[in-house]
Structures are given as structure tokens and as C-alpha cells.
Design a protein around this motif. Structure first.
Motif, PDB file in Angstrom:
ATOM      1  N   ASP A   1     -35.835 -26.955   4.978  1.00 58.76           N
ATOM      2  CA  ASP A   1     -36.263 -27.101   6.364  1.00 58.76           C
ATOM      3  C   ASP A   1     -37.671 -26.526   6.552  1.00 58.76           C
ATOM      4  O   ASP A   1     -38.503 -27.111   7.242  1.00 58.76           O
ATOM      5  CB  ASP A   1     -35.271 -26.412   7.300  1.00 58.76           C
ATOM      6  N   MET A   2     -37.940 -25.393   5.918  1.00 62.56           N
ATOM      7  CA  MET A   2     -39.278 -24.791   5.993  1.00 62.56           C
ATOM      8  C   MET A   2     -40.310 -25.682   5.301  1.00 62.56           C
ATOM      9  O   MET A   2     -41.430 -25.838   5.790  1.00 62.56           O
ATOM     10  CB  MET A   2     -39.291 -23.400   5.349  1.00 62.56           C
ATOM     11  N   LEU A   3     -39.933 -26.284   4.173  1.00 65.62           N
ATOM     12  CA  LEU A   3     -40.839 -27.188   3.477  1.00 65.62           C
ATOM     13  C   LEU A   3     -41.120 -28.426   4.338  1.00 65.62           C
ATOM     14  O   LEU A   3     -42.254 -28.883   4.439  1.00 65.62           O
ATOM     15  CB  LEU A   3     -40.250 -27.602   2.124  1.00 65.62           C
ATOM     16  N   LYS A   4     -40.074 -28.936   4.998  1.00 64.35           N
ATOM     17  CA  LYS A   4     -40.236 -30.071   5.912  1.00 64.35           C
ATOM     18  C   LYS A   4     -41.184 -29.689   7.045  1.00 64.35           C
ATOM     19  O   LYS A   4     -42.087 -30.452   7.401  1.00 64.35           O
ATOM     20  CB  LYS A   4     -38.886 -30.511   6.487  1.00 64.35           C
ATOM     21  N   SER A   5     -41.005 -28.491   7.607  1.00 63.02           N
ATOM     22  CA  SER A   5     -41.872 -28.043   8.700  1.00 63.02           C
ATOM     23  C   SER A   5     -43.322 -27.935   8.229  1.00 63.02           C
ATOM     24  O   SER A   5     -44.251 -28.288   8.966  1.00 63.02           O
ATOM     25  CB  SER A   5     -41.399 -26.690   9.229  1.00 63.02           C
ATOM     26  N   HIS A   6     -43.507 -27.441   7.014  1.00 58.73           N
ATOM     27  CA  HIS A   6     -44.853 -27.328   6.447  1.00 58.73           C
ATOM     28  C   HIS A   6     -45.521 -28.705   6.386  1.00 58.73           C
ATOM     29  O   HIS A   6     -46.633 -28.895   6.893  1.00 58.73           O
ATOM     30  CB  HIS A   6     -44.773 -26.699   5.049  1.00 58.73           C
ATOM     31  N   TYR A   7     -44.824 -29.665   5.771  1.00 56.74           N
ATOM     32  CA  TYR A   7     -45.409 -30.990   5.615  1.00 56.74           C
ATOM     33  C   TYR A   7     -45.529 -31.727   6.938  1.00 56.74           C
ATOM     34  O   TYR A   7     -46.472 -32.499   7.139  1.00 56.74           O
ATOM     35  CB  TYR A   7     -44.624 -31.821   4.601  1.00 56.74           C
ATOM     36  N   LYS A   8     -44.604 -31.510   7.846  1.00 57.19           N
ATOM     37  CA  LYS A   8     -44.686 -32.132   9.171  1.00 57.19           C
ATOM     38  C   LYS A   8     -45.933 -31.622   9.902  1.00 57.19           C
ATOM     39  O   LYS A   8     -46.673 -32.402  10.500  1.00 57.19           O
ATOM     40  CB  LYS A   8     -43.420 -31.810   9.972  1.00 57.19           C
ATOM     41  N   PHE A   9     -46.172 -30.315   9.847  1.00 54.50           N
ATOM     42  CA  PHE A   9     -47.355 -29.732  10.482  1.00 54.50           C
ATOM     43  C   PHE A   9     -48.623 -30.319   9.871  1.00 54.50           C
ATOM     44  O   PHE A   9     -49.529 -30.744  10.594  1.00 54.50           O
ATOM     45  CB  PHE A   9     -47.356 -28.205  10.331  1.00 54.50           C
ATOM     46  N   ILE A  10     -48.677 -30.352   8.532  1.00 50.38           N
ATOM     47  CA  ILE A  10     -49.853 -30.892   7.850  1.00 50.38           C
ATOM     48  C   ILE A  10     -50.043 -32.372   8.226  1.00 50.38           C
ATOM     49  O   ILE A  10     -51.168 -32.821   8.465  1.00 50.38           O
ATOM     50  CB  ILE A  10     -49.714 -30.739   6.315  1.00 50.38           C
ATOM     51  N   GLY A  11     -48.944 -33.122   8.285  1.00 55.19           N
ATOM     52  CA  GLY A  11     -49.025 -34.538   8.637  1.00 55.19           C
ATOM     53  C   GLY A  11     -49.535 -34.758  10.049  1.00 55.19           C
ATOM     54  O   GLY A  11     -50.435 -35.584  10.273  1.00 55.19           O
ATOM     55  N   VAL A  12     -48.986 -34.033  11.012  1.00 54.85           N
ATOM     56  CA  VAL A  12     -49.419 -34.168  12.407  1.00 54.85           C
ATOM     57  C   VAL A  12     -50.879 -33.733  12.549  1.00 54.85           C
ATOM     58  O   VAL A  12     -51.676 -34.400  13.224  1.00 54.85           O
ATOM     59  CB  VAL A  12     -48.498 -33.357  13.350  1.00 54.85           C
ATOM     60  N   PHE A  13     -51.238 -32.644  11.891  1.00 57.69           N
ATOM     61  CA  PHE A  13     -52.617 -32.166  11.942  1.00 57.69           C
ATOM     62  C   PHE A  13     -53.567 -33.204  11.344  1.00 57.69           C
ATOM     63  O   PHE A  13     -54.664 -33.431  11.866  1.00 57.69           O
ATOM     64  CB  PHE A  13     -52.752 -30.825  11.227  1.00 57.69           C
ATOM     65  N   THR A  14     -53.150 -33.858  10.268  1.00 62.49           N
ATOM     66  CA  THR A  14     -53.967 -34.907   9.643  1.00 62.49           C
ATOM     67  C   THR A  14     -54.142 -36.084  10.587  1.00 62.49           C
ATOM     68  O   THR A  14     -55.253 -36.618  10.724  1.00 62.49           O
ATOM     69  CB  THR A  14     -53.322 -35.369   8.318  1.00 62.49           C
ATOM     70  N   ILE A  15     -53.074 -36.486  11.257  1.00 56.98           N
ATOM     71  CA  ILE A  15     -53.163 -37.594  12.222  1.00 56.98           C
ATOM     72  C   ILE A  15     -54.120 -37.239  13.355  1.00 56.98           C
ATOM     73  O   ILE A  15     -54.965 -38.050  13.749  1.00 56.98           O
ATOM     74  CB  ILE A  15     -51.766 -37.952  12.769  1.00 56.98           C
ATOM     75  N   ILE A  16     -54.011 -36.020  13.870  1.00 55.85           N
ATOM     76  CA  ILE A  16     -54.896 -35.578  14.948  1.00 55.85           C
ATOM     77  C   ILE A  16     -56.346 -35.572  14.478  1.00 55.85           C
ATOM     78  O   ILE A  16     -57.247 -36.063  15.172  1.00 55.85           O
ATOM     79  CB  ILE A  16     -54.472 -34.183  15.478  1.00 55.85           C
ATOM     80  N   THR A  17     -56.577 -35.041  13.282  1.00 56.57           N
ATOM     81  CA  THR A  17     -57.939 -34.977  12.740  1.00 56.57           C
ATOM     82  C   THR A  17     -58.524 -36.374  12.543  1.00 56.57           C
ATOM     83  O   THR A  17     -59.670 -36.639  12.923  1.00 56.57           O
ATOM     84  CB  THR A  17     -57.945 -34.194  11.412  1.00 56.57           C
ATOM     85  N   MET A  18     -57.730 -37.271  11.967  1.00 63.91           N
ATOM     86  CA  MET A  18     -58.209 -38.644  11.749  1.00 63.91           C
ATOM     87  C   MET A  18     -58.486 -39.344  13.076  1.00 63.91           C
ATOM     88  O   MET A  18     -59.460 -40.104  13.195  1.00 63.91           O
ATOM     89  CB  MET A  18     -57.194 -39.425  10.917  1.00 63.91           C
ATOM     90  N   SER A  19     -57.653 -39.084  14.080  1.00 63.46           N
ATOM     91  CA  SER A  19     -57.864 -39.677  15.403  1.00 63.46           C
ATOM     92  C   SER A  19     -59.162 -39.167  16.025  1.00 63.46           C
ATOM     93  O   SER A  19     -59.916 -39.945  16.634  1.00 63.46           O
ATOM     94  CB  SER A  19     -56.689 -39.355  16.325  1.00 63.46           C
ATOM     95  N   LEU A  20     -59.419 -37.871  15.863  1.00 66.89           N
ATOM     96  CA  LEU A  20     -60.673 -37.319  16.395  1.00 66.89           C
ATOM     97  C   LEU A  20     -61.886 -37.911  15.689  1.00 66.89           C
ATOM     98  O   LEU A  20     -62.895 -38.223  16.329  1.00 66.89           O
ATOM     99  CB  LEU A  20     -60.673 -35.793  16.279  1.00 66.89           C
ATOM    100  N   TYR A  21     -61.782 -38.077  14.361  1.00 65.36           N
ATOM    101  CA  TYR A  21     -62.873 -38.718  13.625  1.00 65.36           C
ATOM    102  C   TYR A  21     -63.087 -40.148  14.118  1.00 65.36           C
ATOM    103  O   TYR A  21     -64.227 -40.586  14.290  1.00 65.36           O
ATOM    104  CB  TYR A  21     -62.604 -38.726  12.118  1.00 65.36           C
ATOM    105  N   ALA A  22     -61.998 -40.883  14.320  1.00 61.69           N
ATOM    106  CA  ALA A  22     -62.105 -42.258  14.809  1.00 61.69           C
ATOM    107  C   ALA A  22     -62.784 -42.286  16.182  1.00 61.69           C
ATOM    108  O   ALA A  22     -63.651 -43.127  16.434  1.00 61.69           O
ATOM    109  CB  ALA A  22     -60.729 -42.911  14.873  1.00 61.69           C
ATOM    110  N   LEU A  23     -62.399 -41.365  17.063  1.00 65.40           N
ATOM    111  CA  LEU A  23     -63.029 -41.295  18.389  1.00 65.40           C
ATOM    112  C   LEU A  23     -64.522 -40.965  18.279  1.00 65.40           C
ATOM    113  O   LEU A  23     -65.340 -41.533  19.011  1.00 65.40           O
ATOM    114  CB  LEU A  23     -62.325 -40.252  19.258  1.00 65.40           C
ATOM    115  N   LEU A  24     -64.866 -40.055  17.367  1.00 64.32           N
ATOM    116  CA  LEU A  24     -66.276 -39.706  17.178  1.00 64.32           C
ATOM    117  C   LEU A  24     -67.074 -40.894  16.657  1.00 64.32           C
ATOM    118  O   LEU A  24     -68.214 -41.127  17.086  1.00 64.32           O
ATOM    119  CB  LEU A  24     -66.409 -38.523  16.218  1.00 64.32           C
TER     120      LEU A  24
END
Length: 146
Positions: free
Chosen positions: A114-137
């Protein structure tokens, strides 16, 4: 009726090889989480002294924005807070996996994953947010440049 062997299993047996892989993974996860916490500490130290550093730099380099130190302090504090969560989840995975393998406790093993899932989920969501911000820029730069 076709039976899927995976859905029939109530339990999954961890072989000796799998156990060794999980032990080694837990060791590397612990190493990476310790390095992560060290980097967070460095970010926090930099955040504390950023205002002073950029104030002194501003005196040596005229034209530097006066608020740059405060901006850097806030930026590094935010980055340290964001970085804390995946590093914490990784450390928890490592500790729980080590405990689960030594005690052969299924609940602790599930918590480790569950902790490993939370780790990867956080990294995944953060990556999506970062890519979205780059796309907006990029869109803003393209339309702003027209």
C-alpha cells in the motif's frame, strides 16, 4: 466454464527468489529514501538562508530583484514539502516490507505494498500535473508570441 488461475487464488505464495528480490528492493528503497531526506534537509537549509544569500548577491550584482530571496525561500519550502511525501512513502514501504518478510505477516506485507502504491500514485499524479503545466506554458508561449 474456463477458470482463470489468478482469480481462484486466495493466497499468493512468495517463493524464496521472490523474497530475496523483495528484500533487495526494500534495501534500495531505504537507501533512496535516506538520500531523499538528506536532500530535503539541504533544501530546507537553503530555504532558511536564501533571503540572506540573495540579499548579499543583490548588493554585489546591481539590478537583481529585491524579492528574489523571499521567492527562493518560498519555492524551496514548497519543493521540500512536495518531495517529503514520496520519500516518506518509500521509507514506509521499506520498513514494512522488511518487517513483513521477517515476521511472515500478510497484513504487514499488504501495508508495505500500500505504501509502494501511494509512492507511485503520488509520483504519477505529480508527473501529470507537471506535464500539464508544461503544456500550458507551451500554449501560452505560442499564443503569446503571435
Amino acid at each position: 466454464m474456463i477458470h482463470n488461475p489468478i482469480t481462484q487464488l486466495e493466497q499468493l505464495t512468495i517463493t524464496k527468489a521472490s523474497k530475496n528480490f523483495l528484500k533487495e528492493t526494500a534495501k534500495w528503497a531505504k537507501f533512496l529514501s535516506i538520500i531523499g531526506f538528506i536532500l530535503i534537509a539541504i533544501m530546507l537549509v537553503f530555504a532558511v538562508f536564501a533571503t540572506t544569500i540573495f540579499e548579499l548577491a543583490g548588493k554585489m550584482q546591481p539590478g537583481m530583484p529585491a524579492s528574489l530571496g523571499l521567492t527562493m525561500t518560498v519555492t524551496y519550502l514548497v519543493l521540500a514539502i512536495i518531495y517529503f511525501f514520496p520519500v516518506y512513502y518509500l521509507l514506509q514501504f521499506s520498513n514494512k516490507m522488511k518487517t513483513a518478510l521477517s515476521t511472515k505477516n500478510d497484513e504487514t506485507l499488504a501495508k508495505a505494498f500500500d505504501m509502494l502504491k501511494s509512492h507511485y500514485k503520488f509520483i504519477g499524479v505529480f508527473t501529470i500535473i507537471t506535464m500539464s503545466l508544461y503544456a500550458l506554458l507551451i500554449v501560452a508561449a505560442v499564443f503569446g508570441g503571435l
